[in-house]
Design an enzyme around this catalytic site. Sequence first.
Site, PDB file in Angstrom:
ATOM      1  N   VAL A   1       1.926  -3.211   0.451  1.00 14.82           N
ATOM      2  CA  VAL A   1       2.538  -2.990   1.759  1.00 14.82           C
ATOM      3  C   VAL A   1       2.846  -4.287   2.506  1.00 14.82           C
ATOM      4  O   VAL A   1       3.657  -4.281   3.439  1.00 14.82           O
ATOM      5  CB  VAL A   1       1.631  -2.082   2.619  1.00 14.82           C
ATOM      6  CG1 VAL A   1       0.415  -2.841   3.124  1.00 14.82           C
ATOM      7  CG2 VAL A   1       2.394  -1.442   3.766  1.00 14.82           C
ATOM      8  N   TYR A   2       2.266  -5.418   2.107  1.00 13.36           N
ATOM      9  CA  TYR A   2       2.493  -6.668   2.828  1.00 13.36           C
ATOM     10  C   TYR A   2       3.951  -7.089   2.687  1.00 13.36           C
ATOM     11  O   TYR A   2       4.464  -7.274   1.568  1.00 13.36           O
ATOM     12  CB  TYR A   2       1.594  -7.791   2.307  1.00 13.36           C
ATOM     13  CG  TYR A   2       0.122  -7.595   2.568  1.00 13.36           C
ATOM     14  CD1 TYR A   2      -0.355  -6.658   3.481  1.00 13.36           C
ATOM     15  CD2 TYR A   2      -0.832  -8.359   1.900  1.00 13.36           C
ATOM     16  CE1 TYR A   2      -1.708  -6.491   3.713  1.00 13.36           C
ATOM     17  CE2 TYR A   2      -2.185  -8.204   2.130  1.00 13.36           C
ATOM     18  CZ  TYR A   2      -2.616  -7.253   3.035  1.00 13.36           C
ATOM     19  OH  TYR A   2      -3.967  -7.087   3.255  1.00 13.36           O
ATOM     20  N   SER A   3       4.618  -7.250   3.808  1.00 13.94           N
ATOM     21  CA  SER A   3       6.052  -7.580   3.835  1.00 13.94           C
ATOM     22  C   SER A   3       6.854  -6.621   2.966  1.00 13.94           C
ATOM     23  O   SER A   3       7.846  -7.000   2.346  1.00 13.94           O
ATOM     24  CB  SER A   3       6.299  -9.026   3.392  1.00 13.94           C
ATOM     25  OG  SER A   3       5.787  -9.945   4.327  1.00 13.94           O
TER      26      SER A   3
END
Length: 332
Positions: free
Chosen positions: A65-67
């Site tokens: 989910v990061y960036s």
Amino acid sequence: MDYVNLGKTGMKVSRICLGCMTYGSPATGELKPGRQAWALNEEESRPFFQQALDAGINFFDTANVYSSGDSEIVLGNFIKANVRRESVVIATKVHGLMREEPNGRGLSRKAILFELDESLRRLQTDYVDLYQIHRWDYETPIEETLEALHDAVKAGKVRYIGASSMHAWQFAKSLYLADLRGWTRFVSMQNHYNLLYREEEREMAGLCVDQNIGMLPWSPLARGRLARPWAAETTKRLETDKFGNSMYSRTEQDDKRVVDRLAEIAAQRGTAMATIALAWLLQKPAVTAPIVGASKPHHLADAVSAVALKLTPEEIKSLEEPYQPHPVLGFA
């Protein structure tokens, strides 16, 4: 750099883990889960990966989910171009919203097996060393999640599995079910734990010590609050980090007393506040490696310095004395 086994596995990890939520692509417009206005792009991120390697850090933590996946891409590009895959330990996570559709998030078998393949593609690797569930999924039976993770291990796509923020009873249930069914067991717990938030000491820390689970604290510097004096100039992250601000805004008076005490001891030691705060964590039972973010070179230098710094019992007592109980935070 020192290296230790992750939990009761034979895998060696550095005592500092580089958290990669900072790297990927800065968010524009409305902020969505996993996207941050203060994130660095790929070109800006590379020096921090190299600084970590030069300091002996072999452990890198990211999440799908990061960036919106860009963090995995940036990390994967750097590793492929600069280091042997087997010389580093890559950890990533699954659970968060990736697509606006019914199966675009969560820990169902469908979601886990699809998102794992997507993470492997972005990371440009055949396997993940540590695959972690990012949060508890209240809409999926934990048995389904555990069996899917076990199958991913048996398929050779995952070496070990870990969990993140949840109640201790949920983690205990997961360990019990894995043993009962003969499935792969969680070897690590990535939880919210720092000098400003010590509620994990009530149940989770004791469970991890008893079961030989490696703790990988996230936000070990409380989103930067433990890295500078209380009245210091604000940062872009503090201004735009809605999740972090929602966690700490209700306890500011109590937290200020802890930060002031930390500043006193750092001044006495002649070292950075972040170094003292991380040294405190590293001396806690079950803590394997705090997950440290870095957007300036001194962030990693301060973190690495903590590995060799040993606090006295009197210093530890002084740091802990001002703490007041907090509401449970970080499970959302």
